[in-house]
Design a protein around this motif. Structure first.
Motif, PDB file in Angstrom:
ATOM      1  N   LEU A 497      43.210  31.828  39.539  1.00  0.00           N
ATOM      2  CA  LEU A 497      42.572  33.086  39.193  1.00  0.00           C
ATOM      3  C   LEU A 497      41.349  32.811  38.322  1.00  0.00           C
ATOM      4  O   LEU A 497      41.290  31.797  37.625  1.00  0.00           O
ATOM      5  CB  LEU A 497      43.539  33.997  38.429  1.00  0.00           C
ATOM      6  CG  LEU A 497      44.811  34.427  39.157  1.00  0.00           C
ATOM      7  CD1 LEU A 497      45.684  35.258  38.229  1.00  0.00           C
ATOM      8  CD2 LEU A 497      44.482  35.212  40.409  1.00  0.00           C
ATOM      9  N   PRO A 498      40.372  33.714  38.344  1.00  0.00           N
ATOM     10  CA  PRO A 498      39.216  33.550  37.448  1.00  0.00           C
ATOM     11  C   PRO A 498      39.659  33.557  35.983  1.00  0.00           C
ATOM     12  O   PRO A 498      40.564  34.301  35.607  1.00  0.00           O
ATOM     13  CB  PRO A 498      38.344  34.776  37.767  1.00  0.00           C
ATOM     14  CG  PRO A 498      38.761  35.196  39.136  1.00  0.00           C
ATOM     15  CD  PRO A 498      40.219  34.883  39.247  1.00  0.00           C
ATOM     16  N   GLU A 499      39.025  32.724  35.172  1.00  0.00           N
ATOM     17  CA  GLU A 499      39.405  32.600  33.767  1.00  0.00           C
ATOM     18  C   GLU A 499      39.171  33.884  32.991  1.00  0.00           C
ATOM     19  O   GLU A 499      39.792  34.087  31.946  1.00  0.00           O
ATOM     20  CB  GLU A 499      38.627  31.445  33.112  1.00  0.00           C
ATOM     21  CG  GLU A 499      38.979  30.063  33.644  1.00  0.00           C
ATOM     22  CD  GLU A 499      40.379  29.637  33.222  1.00  0.00           C
ATOM     23  OE1 GLU A 499      40.927  30.212  32.270  1.00  0.00           O
ATOM     24  OE2 GLU A 499      40.913  28.712  33.876  1.00  0.00           O
ATOM     25  N   TRP A 500      38.286  34.768  33.492  1.00  0.00           N
ATOM     26  CA  TRP A 500      37.975  35.981  32.733  1.00  0.00           C
ATOM     27  C   TRP A 500      39.090  37.020  32.812  1.00  0.00           C
ATOM     28  O   TRP A 500      39.095  37.991  32.040  1.00  0.00           O
ATOM     29  CB  TRP A 500      36.653  36.597  33.209  1.00  0.00           C
ATOM     30  CG  TRP A 500      36.582  36.895  34.686  1.00  0.00           C
ATOM     31  CD1 TRP A 500      36.015  36.120  35.658  1.00  0.00           C
ATOM     32  CD2 TRP A 500      37.100  38.048  35.361  1.00  0.00           C
ATOM     33  NE1 TRP A 500      36.147  36.709  36.896  1.00  0.00           N
ATOM     34  CE2 TRP A 500      36.798  37.896  36.737  1.00  0.00           C
ATOM     35  CE3 TRP A 500      37.766  39.197  34.948  1.00  0.00           C
ATOM     36  CZ2 TRP A 500      37.164  38.847  37.691  1.00  0.00           C
ATOM     37  CZ3 TRP A 500      38.124  40.149  35.897  1.00  0.00           C
ATOM     38  CH2 TRP A 500      37.829  39.967  37.248  1.00  0.00           C
ATOM     39  N   ILE A 501      40.041  36.852  33.725  1.00  0.00           N
ATOM     40  CA  ILE A 501      41.158  37.807  33.802  1.00  0.00           C
ATOM     41  C   ILE A 501      42.041  37.616  32.568  1.00  0.00           C
ATOM     42  O   ILE A 501      42.556  36.523  32.350  1.00  0.00           O
ATOM     43  CB  ILE A 501      41.976  37.609  35.086  1.00  0.00           C
ATOM     44  CG1 ILE A 501      41.097  37.856  36.322  1.00  0.00           C
ATOM     45  CG2 ILE A 501      43.186  38.534  35.098  1.00  0.00           C
ATOM     46  CD1 ILE A 501      41.825  37.663  37.635  1.00  0.00           C
TER      47      ILE A 501
END
Length: 629
Positions: A497-501
């Protein structure tokens, strides 16, 4: 001019102080001898320089070409190292001890462990494309590590000589390596390591021989400085960091430890220690005294701004050894460098098994003496740890089924009484307080309780809290495969998953998702016939809660989330089977009617409840009467 009495007294006192200072700071005989040797070396150096100026190709007796720089280096070594000057120059080499479990490499510079490779364990790293690569598992291998004795030496300023600057002469005899640093007069400092088969425990002795003229008198202590830079070993380094710190065992007290999550300093000036251990999530390097360390200062560095990217933590142990009072002394120790296997550490004794992070409260006791033995028993004839978790879940559910049955009966009673509750609501639709009082009265008459379903959950909570610590602390689950999970001691990532989640830490754990989904299903099935009119938010909270906790369990050990998922599946099966095939609603309704018809005992809780209800009704009636006027 005559001097007054005060001035005379002052001058006399100053003279006394000056004479005293001269006496105290006068060099000792050993220091005078050291200084004389230093001056002789300077004189010899000057003579040598004169010879070489006249004949640059001068070859002294023995055939070795001598240079002024070599002589100057000897003089500098004498100044820096005093009696240890013979060990100040040399060539660094590596020597090895090996058994069936580990290979330990020593450096002749400093006489310390350069690295220890554990043969039965591996470090797994993820490369691009989620490809996993297995590497040798090494401990004590960081280039920044230090393990040195700081020895006060006559004629050497400052703290003294650090053994990390000395060169030791190695001797290997069987499974023992001796590393000696010679001193003036024929004495030596020796570090001696012995490694037997079938163990991660090295016998370790440091010996001071013939050094009474070398070591300065400092009250009979020598300081050991051990700086251990922990490298990241596990996939979930954040979780690994939370389980890594310095543990220590006071001689007359219980095991204690430094903070696991922040920088910490423990000054143990008046508390002798039996051992100190730098422990990671699954591996430990411990130094155990045969007798005791007289005092210590222990420091942990956990602040990421003070650490390198590949560092987990820095652990610093400053230990005082009670030696230095005679010409021949040996301080015995043992060096454990190996896995956090509970039984192996327990066999060593001295509560060393406390480094396994099962917890120190009642939950830790549950882990050590109930859950751990049960897992060991099951895994002795079940080859896969995932199947072992499944079987353990089934055993727990069967043991708790009598309580679960009572919970389901209580829920069924609420379902049977729901029509009566609806009548009360219709009768007192404009008076919530009256609804509540009449409903409580009806529960008491029929022998039902809306809290009857809470007991099984309360009983299971200690097990849940214990397992929360058990799975990530037990090395039995490290790198054990089950279904899609390749390591039950950490999260089972199936999707990047994208780290910003937020909260998800860049991955998605399937067991955590399955736990959340089955929790929602179980909550829906149980709440279909429940009345949430008094607290409507509770109806939605039971669905929001598992989604909110998904971020927490997403990075947790797959062993725990697998257990919670299996537990939910068994809960659903038990509920469906019990409510549809075991509990008879008609018989239950008849039993409730019989309970209502029974005469109620006076006194006790029932009487107090009735009196409380009547008092509330009187107060409500009085309040309404005042409003009417």
């Amino acid at each position: 001019m005559e001097m007054d009495r005060t001035s005379i007294v002052g001058i006399v006192l100053i003279m006394i102080l000056f004479v005293t200072w001269q006496y105290v700071t006068a060099p000792s005989a050993a220091e005078i001898e050291m200084e004389q040797r230093y001056q002789d070396s300077i004189a010899a150096l000057s003579d040598q320089e004169l010879i070489e100026e006249n004949d640059p190709k001068f070859v002294p007796e023995g055939g070795a070409v001598s240079t002024a720089s070599d002589s100057l280096r000897l003089v500098e070594n004498r100044s820096r190292f005093g009696g240890f000057a013979p060990a100040a120059a040399g060539t660094e080499e590596e020597v090895v001890l090996e058994n069936d479990l580990m290979q330990v490499t020593f450096s002749t510079k400093g006489g310390t462990i350069r690295r220890a490779e554990l043969k039965n364990y591996a470090k797994v790293i993820e490369q691009d494309g989620n490809e996993e690569v297995r590497l040798p598992l090494l401990l004590l291998n960081d280039d920044q590590n230090k393990f040195e004795y700081i020895i006060p030496v006559n004629g050497v300023s400052g703290e003294g000589v650090r053994t990390s600057d000395l060169y030791f002469e190695p001797t290997i005899e069987g499974n023992t390596v001796s590393l000696r640093a010679p001193v003036d007069g024929g004495g030596y400092l020796e570090q001696r390591y012995t490694l037997e088969d079938g163990t991660y425990l090295l016998d370790y002795d440091v010996r001071f021989e013939g050094m009474d003229e070398v070591i300065a008198n400092t009250g009979g202590t020598v300081r050991l400085y051990w700086e251990n830079h922990l490298d990241k070993i596990e996939k979930n380094s954040q979780y690994e960091g939370n389980y890594s710190t310095l543990y220590y065992k006071p001689v007359d007290d219980d095991t204690d430890y430094c903070s696991c999550t922040s920088d910490d300093v423990e000054e143990l000036d008046d508390q002798p220690l039996k051992w100190v251990a730098g422990s990671q999530q699954f591996f430990t390097s411990a130094l155990i005294a045969d007798d005791r360390f007289s005092s210590a200062v222990l420091t942990t560095v956990a602040d990421r701004e003070r650490l390198a990217d590949d560092e987990l933590k820095v652990l610093i142990s400053e230990l005082n050894l009670p030696v230095g009072t005679s010409g021949s002394e040996t301080f015995g120790m043992a060096f454990y460098v190996g896995p956090n296997e509970f039984e192996r550490l327990r066999a060593i004794g001295y509560d060393l098994s406390d480094v396994v992070s099962f917890g120190s409260s009642i939950f830790g006791s549950i882990n050590r003496w109930i859950i751990r033995p049960l897992f060991n028993f099951l895994s002795s004839f079940i080859g896969n740890m995932g199947i072992t978790i499944l079987v353990l879940t089934l055993i727990v559910k069967l043991l708790l089924y009598p309580l679960t049955y009572k919970m389901l009966v209580s829920q069924s009673k609420m379902q049977v009484l729901k029509p009566e509750i609806e009548k009360l609501k219709a009768k007192h639709k404009d008076d919530a307080q009256a609804q509540q009082m009449e409903t409580m009265k009806m529960y008491q008459e029929y022998g039902a309780s809306p809290l009857g379903g809470c007991l099984p959950m309360v009983v299971q909570m200690p097990i849940w809290f214990a397992l929360y610590r058990f799975f990530p602390a037990s090395i039995s689950f490290r790198q054990e495969n089950f279904l899609w999970a390749n390591d039950l001691s950490t999260y089972d990532s199936i999707l990047r998953l994208p780290e910003w989640i937020p909260f998800m830490q860049g991955h998605l754990s399937l067991f955590a998702v399955l736990w959340a989904v089955t929790t929602v299903i179980y909550a829906y099935y149980n709440s279909r016939h429940m009345d949430y009119s008094a607290q409507p938010m509770m109806k939605y909270f039971q669905y929001i809660m598992p989604i909110a906790f998904l971020g927490f369990f997403n990075s947790f050990a797959a062993g725990l989330t697998a257990y919670l998922f299996f537990s939910n599946v068994f809960n659903i099966l038990q509920t469906v089977i019990t409510k549809n095939f075991i509990i008879d609603d008609d018989k239950l309704r008849a039993k409730l009617e019989a309970n209502k018809a029974k005469p109620k005992k006076k006194g006790g809780f029932s009487a107090r409840l009735q009196e409380a209800l009547k008092e509330q009704q009187r107060q409500q009636a009085a309040t309404q009467g005042k409003k009417g006027k």
